[in-house]
Design a protein around this motif. Structure first.
Motif, PDB file in Angstrom:
ATOM      1  N   ALA A 133       0.847  -1.195   0.000  1.00 49.51           N
ATOM      2  CA  ALA A 133       0.000   0.000   0.000  1.00 49.51           C
ATOM      3  C   ALA A 133       0.882   1.244   0.000  1.00 49.51           C
ATOM      4  CB  ALA A 133      -0.925  -0.017   1.208  1.00 49.51           C
ATOM      5  N   ARG A 134       1.476   1.550  -1.129  1.00 52.68           N
ATOM      6  CA  ARG A 134       2.447   2.643  -1.212  1.00 52.68           C
ATOM      7  C   ARG A 134       1.919   3.864  -1.953  1.00 52.68           C
ATOM      8  NH1 ARG A 134       7.505   2.397  -0.330  1.00 52.68           N
ATOM      9  NH2 ARG A 134       8.114   3.460  -2.254  1.00 52.68           N
ATOM     10  N   TYR A 135       1.140   3.647  -2.983  1.00 51.92           N
ATOM     11  CA  TYR A 135       0.697   4.776  -3.817  1.00 51.92           C
ATOM     12  C   TYR A 135      -0.827   4.833  -3.849  1.00 51.92           C
ATOM     13  CZ  TYR A 135       5.498   5.417  -5.245  1.00 51.92           C
ATOM     14  OH  TYR A 135       6.847   5.671  -5.230  1.00 51.92           O
ATOM     15  N   GLY A 136      -1.357   5.921  -3.297  1.00 51.58           N
ATOM     16  CA  GLY A 136      -2.799   6.068  -3.221  1.00 51.58           C
ATOM     17  C   GLY A 136      -3.292   7.299  -3.958  1.00 51.58           C
ATOM     18  N   SER A 137      -4.529   7.225  -4.385  1.00 50.91           N
ATOM     19  CA  SER A 137      -5.181   8.377  -5.008  1.00 50.91           C
ATOM     20  C   SER A 137      -6.649   8.383  -4.624  1.00 50.91           C
ATOM     21  CB  SER A 137      -5.046   8.342  -6.539  1.00 50.91           C
ATOM     22  OG  SER A 137      -5.729   7.214  -7.085  1.00 50.91           O
ATOM     23  N   VAL A 138      -7.247   9.579  -4.649  1.00 55.34           N
ATOM     24  CA  VAL A 138      -8.671   9.747  -4.384  1.00 55.34           C
ATOM     25  C   VAL A 138      -9.299  10.279  -5.669  1.00 55.34           C
ATOM     26  CG1 VAL A 138     -10.409  10.845  -2.933  1.00 55.34           C
ATOM     27  CG2 VAL A 138      -8.157  10.274  -1.978  1.00 55.34           C
ATOM     28  N   ASN A 139     -10.373   9.636  -6.121  1.00 50.71           N
ATOM     29  CA  ASN A 139     -10.920   9.912  -7.451  1.00 50.71           C
ATOM     30  C   ASN A 139     -12.435  10.098  -7.380  1.00 50.71           C
ATOM     31  OD1 ASN A 139      -8.316   9.053  -9.037  1.00 50.71           O
ATOM     32  ND2 ASN A 139      -8.722   7.423  -7.562  1.00 50.71           N
ATOM     33  N   TRP A 140     -12.933  10.974  -8.243  1.00 50.73           N
ATOM     34  CA  TRP A 140     -14.354  11.341  -8.200  1.00 50.73           C
ATOM     35  C   TRP A 140     -14.927  11.285  -9.612  1.00 50.73           C
ATOM     36  CZ3 TRP A 140     -16.090  16.594  -5.573  1.00 50.73           C
ATOM     37  CH2 TRP A 140     -17.489  16.604  -5.439  1.00 50.73           C
ATOM     38  N   ASN A 141     -15.918  10.415  -9.818  1.00 46.20           N
ATOM     39  CA  ASN A 141     -16.686  10.366 -11.060  1.00 46.20           C
ATOM     40  C   ASN A 141     -18.074  10.929 -10.756  1.00 46.20           C
ATOM     41  OD1 ASN A 141     -14.529   8.862 -12.186  1.00 46.20           O
ATOM     42  ND2 ASN A 141     -15.455   6.956 -11.504  1.00 46.20           N
ATOM     43  N   TYR A 142     -18.336  12.161 -11.187  1.00 47.18           N
ATOM     44  CA  TYR A 142     -19.626  12.775 -10.887  1.00 47.18           C
ATOM     45  C   TYR A 142     -20.586  12.596 -12.061  1.00 47.18           C
ATOM     46  CZ  TYR A 142     -23.253  16.215  -9.906  1.00 47.18           C
ATOM     47  OH  TYR A 142     -24.463  16.819  -9.694  1.00 47.18           O
ATOM     48  N   THR A 151       3.957  16.147  -0.330  1.00 49.62           N
ATOM     49  CA  THR A 151       4.150  14.979  -1.193  1.00 49.62           C
ATOM     50  C   THR A 151       3.291  13.793  -0.775  1.00 49.62           C
ATOM     51  OG1 THR A 151       6.443  15.641  -1.615  1.00 49.62           O
ATOM     52  CG2 THR A 151       5.879  13.349  -2.081  1.00 49.62           C
ATOM     53  N   THR A 152       3.128  13.576   0.514  1.00 46.85           N
ATOM     54  CA  THR A 152       2.507  12.353   1.012  1.00 46.85           C
ATOM     55  C   THR A 152       1.125  12.605   1.600  1.00 46.85           C
ATOM     56  OG1 THR A 152       3.364  12.524   3.273  1.00 46.85           O
ATOM     57  CG2 THR A 152       4.823  11.535   1.620  1.00 46.85           C
ATOM     58  N   ILE A 153       0.377  11.510   1.748  1.00 45.75           N
ATOM     59  CA  ILE A 153      -0.947  11.563   2.359  1.00 45.75           C
ATOM     60  C   ILE A 153      -0.881  12.160   3.752  1.00 45.75           C
ATOM     61  CG2 ILE A 153      -2.815  10.107   3.239  1.00 45.75           C
ATOM     62  CD1 ILE A 153      -2.027   8.133   0.913  1.00 45.75           C
ATOM     63  N   ALA A 154       0.148  11.781   4.508  1.00 45.54           N
ATOM     64  CA  ALA A 154       0.265  12.227   5.895  1.00 45.54           C
ATOM     65  C   ALA A 154       0.406  13.736   6.014  1.00 45.54           C
ATOM     66  CB  ALA A 154       1.467  11.544   6.554  1.00 45.54           C
ATOM     67  N   GLU A 155       0.851  14.402   4.953  1.00 43.79           N
ATOM     68  CA  GLU A 155       1.070  15.850   4.998  1.00 43.79           C
ATOM     69  C   GLU A 155      -0.187  16.658   4.693  1.00 43.79           C
ATOM     70  OE1 GLU A 155       5.395  16.809   3.450  1.00 43.79           O
ATOM     71  OE2 GLU A 155       4.515  15.189   2.243  1.00 43.79           O
ATOM     72  N   VAL A 156      -1.248  15.984   4.258  1.00 42.51           N
ATOM     73  CA  VAL A 156      -2.479  16.694   3.912  1.00 42.51           C
ATOM     74  C   VAL A 156      -3.276  16.963   5.187  1.00 42.51           C
ATOM     75  CG1 VAL A 156      -4.609  16.664   2.573  1.00 42.51           C
ATOM     76  CG2 VAL A 156      -2.536  15.594   1.655  1.00 42.51           C
ATOM     77  N   PHE A 177     -18.210  15.559 -14.333  1.00 43.20           N
ATOM     78  CA  PHE A 177     -16.768  15.799 -14.238  1.00 43.20           C
ATOM     79  C   PHE A 177     -16.059  14.614 -13.606  1.00 43.20           C
ATOM     80  CE2 PHE A 177     -18.615  17.709 -10.369  1.00 43.20           C
ATOM     81  CZ  PHE A 177     -17.865  17.096  -9.368  1.00 43.20           C
ATOM     82  N   ASN A 178     -14.747  14.568 -13.838  1.00 39.39           N
ATOM     83  CA  ASN A 178     -13.835  13.675 -13.127  1.00 39.39           C
ATOM     84  C   ASN A 178     -12.852  14.532 -12.341  1.00 39.39           C
ATOM     85  OD1 ASN A 178     -14.043  11.955 -16.067  1.00 39.39           O
ATOM     86  ND2 ASN A 178     -14.437  10.825 -14.182  1.00 39.39           N
ATOM     87  N   ALA A 179     -12.479  14.061 -11.167  1.00 33.67           N
ATOM     88  CA  ALA A 179     -11.461  14.742 -10.377  1.00 33.67           C
ATOM     89  C   ALA A 179     -10.569  13.695  -9.723  1.00 33.67           C
ATOM     90  CB  ALA A 179     -12.092  15.641  -9.309  1.00 33.67           C
ATOM     91  N   ALA A 180      -9.324  14.069  -9.462  1.00 35.54           N
ATOM     92  CA  ALA A 180      -8.382  13.158  -8.818  1.00 35.54           C
ATOM     93  C   ALA A 180      -7.413  13.944  -7.955  1.00 35.54           C
ATOM     94  CB  ALA A 180      -7.611  12.338  -9.854  1.00 35.54           C
ATOM     95  N   LEU A 181      -7.031  13.339  -6.836  1.00 37.83           N
ATOM     96  CA  LEU A 181      -5.985  13.866  -5.961  1.00 37.83           C
ATOM     97  C   LEU A 181      -4.831  12.880  -6.010  1.00 37.83           C
ATOM     98  CD1 LEU A 181      -5.207  16.018  -3.755  1.00 37.83           C
ATOM     99  CD2 LEU A 181      -6.059  14.363  -2.068  1.00 37.83           C
ATOM    100  N   TYR A 182      -3.655  13.360  -6.451  1.00 39.64           N
ATOM    101  CA  TYR A 182      -2.479  12.508  -6.642  1.00 39.64           C
ATOM    102  C   TYR A 182      -1.500  12.695  -5.483  1.00 39.64           C
ATOM    103  CZ  TYR A 182      -4.124  12.817 -11.528  1.00 39.64           C
ATOM    104  OH  TYR A 182      -4.874  12.808 -12.682  1.00 39.64           O
ATOM    105  N   THR A 183      -1.039  11.580  -4.917  1.00 38.70           N
ATOM    106  CA  THR A 183      -0.044  11.643  -3.850  1.00 38.70           C
ATOM    107  C   THR A 183       1.127  10.720  -4.197  1.00 38.70           C
ATOM    108  OG1 THR A 183      -0.989   9.810  -2.544  1.00 38.70           O
ATOM    109  CG2 THR A 183      -1.896  12.027  -2.179  1.00 38.70           C
ATOM    110  N   ALA A 184       2.189  10.805  -3.407  1.00 42.66           N
ATOM    111  CA  ALA A 184       3.373   9.965  -3.652  1.00 42.66           C
ATOM    112  C   ALA A 184       4.022   9.620  -2.322  1.00 42.66           C
ATOM    113  CB  ALA A 184       4.351  10.680  -4.584  1.00 42.66           C
ATOM    114  N   GLN A 185       5.240   9.092  -2.391  1.00 45.16           N
ATOM    115  CA  GLN A 185       6.002   8.725  -1.196  1.00 45.16           C
ATOM    116  C   GLN A 185       7.063   9.791  -0.912  1.00 45.16           C
ATOM    117  OE1 GLN A 185       5.872   5.738   0.951  1.00 45.16           O
ATOM    118  NE2 GLN A 185       3.815   5.870   0.078  1.00 45.16           N
ATOM    119  N   GLN A 186       7.539   9.828   0.317  1.00 44.97           N
ATOM    120  CA  GLN A 186       8.503  10.844   0.725  1.00 44.97           C
ATOM    121  C   GLN A 186       9.774  10.800  -0.122  1.00 44.97           C
ATOM    122  OE1 GLN A 186       7.557  13.085   3.376  1.00 44.97           O
ATOM    123  NE2 GLN A 186       9.071  14.214   2.179  1.00 44.97           N
ATOM    124  N   GLU A 187      10.155   9.588  -0.539  1.00 45.77           N
ATOM    125  CA  GLU A 187      11.389   9.465  -1.326  1.00 45.77           C
ATOM    126  C   GLU A 187      11.234   9.934  -2.769  1.00 45.77           C
ATOM    127  OE1 GLU A 187       9.720   5.143  -1.263  1.00 45.77           O
ATOM    128  OE2 GLU A 187       9.770   6.882   0.071  1.00 45.77           O
TER     129      GLU A 187
END
Length: 342
Positions: free
Chosen positions: A152-161, A248-253, A280-290
C-alpha cells in the motif's frame, strides 16, 4: 532548461458550404504537457455552446432501482473490510462512509459514500460534504499503508460525478485506490518530476507556479495554500490543476488543505454548471517521501456529450492513440474562470 510551454498551431483550408463555398481557414492546436511531453489536441469546435443537460429523468429512474449506498441499504448491502485493516469494517468521518469496492481494480480499493442523499446537483455540493469525503478517503489510505507498507504505497482519491464521467451509480461517491505502484499517469508525473529536479536543481511545480503567476494567462488564483491553474495541455474539457506546495505524502495533507481544496473545487464546479458542463472527473495525486521533486496535485476535468446521440466525449484519439483532445483554449477559459476565484 526550465519550464517550456510548446504548442503547434495548424491551419486547415477547405471550401466552406456555410459561407458560399468560400475558401476558409480553420485553426487547431497541438500542445505538449510541460512535464511529461504528452501531446494533446485542441479542436475547432470549441466555440459551440453546450446544451443544458437535465439529469431529472436519470435521477428519477435511479430512485426506482436498488441503491446500495442509500442509508436504508448501506449496512446490509455493502461489504466490510477485515477488522485488522479497518476496525469496525467500515470507516466513517462525518456523514461519509468508506466501504470496500465489490469490483476492486487495485489491491486496496475503497468507495467513499459521500453522504445519505441519493442525488446532489452541482449547486447542492458543499465544502463540508467534500471535506468529510476526502478526509475519510485519506484516513482509509493511512490505515492500509499502516497495515501493509510494502503493497500500500501509492494512493489516489478519485471522483466520477454523474454518468458522463463513467460513474455507474448516481449516489455521490469517491473511488479510493492504493497499491505498490502508482497508476500510469501518476507514475509519469513522479518520474518526470524527479528528472526535472535532477536536471534543473529545482522543483517543477515551483517553477510552473512562478512561470504561470508571472504570465497570468492561465493562473486562476489561490485558495488558502492551494494554487489553481487552467492546465496548459488539457487532458479533457476545461482542465484545471490544483497544486499543494511542498507536500508529497498523504500524511502531509491537513484538514485545512482539504477545506481549501473543497472551496477551490466548488469554484470550478460552479463554473462548469454555468457553462452547462453536467459531469466531471477529479483526482488527488499523492506519492512517497522518497519521490523527490513531486508535489501533491489535483485535477478536475469536465465531461459531456458532443451531441445528444453521442454517449461519450472519448473517441479513437484517447482510447486507441492516447492523445487527449478538448474544445476549450485554456487561456480563453481562464479569462472566464478567474472571476470565480476573485
Amino acid at each position: 532548461m526550465g519550464i517550456e510551454l510548446r504548442k503547434i498551431v495548424n491551419e486547415t483550408q477547405f471550401h466552406n458550404p456555410f459561407q458560399g463555398f468560400a475558401l476558409t481557414s480553420t485553426p487547431s492546436e497541438i500542445r505538449f504537457d510541460p512535464l511529461t511531453g504528452q501531446r494533446v489536441r485542441i479542436l475547432p469546435l470549441r466555440n459551440r455552446k453546450l446544451p443544458r443537460h437535465d439529469w431529472t429523468p436519470f435521477v428519477e429512474e435511479s430512485r426506482q432501482k436498488f441503491c446500495p449506498f442509500c442509508p436504508e441499504n448501506l449496512e446490509k448491502a455493502t461489504p466490510r473490510f477485515p477488522e485488522n485493516i479497518v476496525p469496525g469494517g467500515r470507516l466513517k468521518y462525518g456523514q461519509a462512509v468508506v466501504v470496500p469496492n465489490l469490483a476492486p481494480y487495485e489491491i486496496y480499493a475503497g468507495v467513499t459514500v459521500m453522504g445519505p442523499e441519493h442525488y446532489l446537483s452541482m449547486t447542492a455540493l458543499t465544502p463540508g460534504i467534500i471535506v468529510d469525503s476526502f478526509r475519510a478517503a485519506l484516513d482509509f489510505l493511512k490505515l492500509v499503508e499502516a497495515y501493509d507498507s510494502e503493497q500500500a504505497r501509492y494512493g489516489s482519491v478519485n471522483w466520477n460525478y454523474m454518468p458522463y464521467s463513467g460513474g455507474s451509480i448516481i449516489h455521490p461517491h469517491l473511488q479510493v485506490l492504493c497499491g505498490p505502484q502508482p497508476c500510469r499517469y501518476d507514475a509519469e508525473m513522479i518520474d518526470h518530476g524527479r528528472t526535472y529536479l535532477e536536471k534543473n536543481g529545482r522543483n517543477f511545480w515551483a517553477d510552473l507556479l512562478e512561470y504561470e503567476q508571472e504570465k497570468g494567462e492561465r493562473y486562476l488564483g489561490q485558495v488558502g495554500n492551494i494554487h489553481w491553474l487552467a492546465t496548459f495541455a488539457p487532458r479533457a474539457l476545461c482542465d484545471v490543476t490544483a497544486i499543494l506546495p511542498h507536500k508529497t505524502t498523504i500524511a502531509e495533507v491537513e484538514n485545512q488543505d482539504l477545506q481549501d481544496l473543497a472551496e477551490g473545487l466548488l469554484k470550478v464546479i460552479r463554473y462548469y454548471d454555468d457553462i452547462n458542463i453536467a459531469s466531471f472527473n477529479a483526482a488527488l495525486y499523492t506519492a512517497q517521501q522518497e519521490d523527490r521533486g513531486f508535489w501533491i496535485t489535483a485535477r478536475i476535468v469536465g465531461r459531456y456529450t458532443i451531441y445528444p446521440l453521442v454517449g461519450s466525449d472519448f473517441s479513437h484519439l484517447q482510447v486507441l492513440h492516447d492523445e487527449p483532445w478538448t474544445l476549450h483554449v485554456p487561456e480563453e477559459m481562464a479569462r472566464e474562470l478567474k472571476t470565480y476565484f476573485e
